[in-house]
Enzyme design. Structure first.
Site, PDB file in Angstrom:
ATOM      1  CG  HIS A   1      20.350 -30.104  27.599  1.00 31.35           C
ATOM      2  ND1 HIS A   1      20.285 -31.473  27.612  1.00 31.35           N
ATOM      3  CD2 HIS A   1      20.411 -29.717  28.889  1.00 31.35           C
ATOM      4  CE1 HIS A   1      20.292 -31.893  28.864  1.00 31.35           C
ATOM      5  NE2 HIS A   1      20.371 -30.859  29.658  1.00 31.35           N
TER       6      HIS A   1
ATOM      7  NE  ARG B   1      17.671 -28.568  21.191  1.00 31.51           N
ATOM      8  CZ  ARG B   1      18.722 -29.356  20.969  1.00 31.51           C
ATOM      9  NH1 ARG B   1      19.619 -29.016  20.072  1.00 31.51           N
ATOM     10  NH2 ARG B   1      18.876 -30.467  21.626  1.00 31.51           N
TER      11      ARG B   1
ATOM     12  CB  SER C   1      36.346 -45.420  41.235  1.00 30.76           C
ATOM     13  OG  SER C   1      37.260 -46.039  40.366  1.00 30.76           O
TER      14      SER C   1
END
Length: 102
Positions: free
Chosen positions: A56, A59, A88
């Protein structure tokens, strides 16, 4: 718009939230913020259609590892699951779980 207060709101997010959401929709569910093989396996187990390897942007915590350092372990976990038939690597197909690794 006024601030809304929602009593008894539980903001704790767990893997069962993905399982609950899966029961409500047939839309793809993508989990962002995956950094470990354990989280990879949990995301798939609870119904995610794909994962995004990300911290992310760092932060949230300064101690999160860079996503690139986690990539090999996550890819190896996915490869193992694909080889065992747990999921898969196809976007569409006969497998009960189709996963995109982004």
């Amino acid at each position: 718009m006024k601030n809304m207060s929602i009593p008894n709101l539980n903001v704790t997010v767990t893997w069962t939230n993905i399982e609950w959401l899966r029961k409500l929709t047939q839309l793809p569910i993508i989990c962002k913020g995956i950094l470990s093989p354990i989280d990879t396996k949990s995301a798939i187990k609870y119904g995610a259609n794909g994962i995004i390897i990300s911290n992310h942007g760092g932060r949230l915590t300064d101690t999160a590892p860079p996503a690139i350092q986690c990539l090999e372990d996550v890819v190896n976990a996915m490869t193992s699951m694909i080889q065992k038939g747990i999921c898969s690597d196809r976007v569409r197909g006969p497998s009960p779980v189709n996963v995109d690794l982004l």
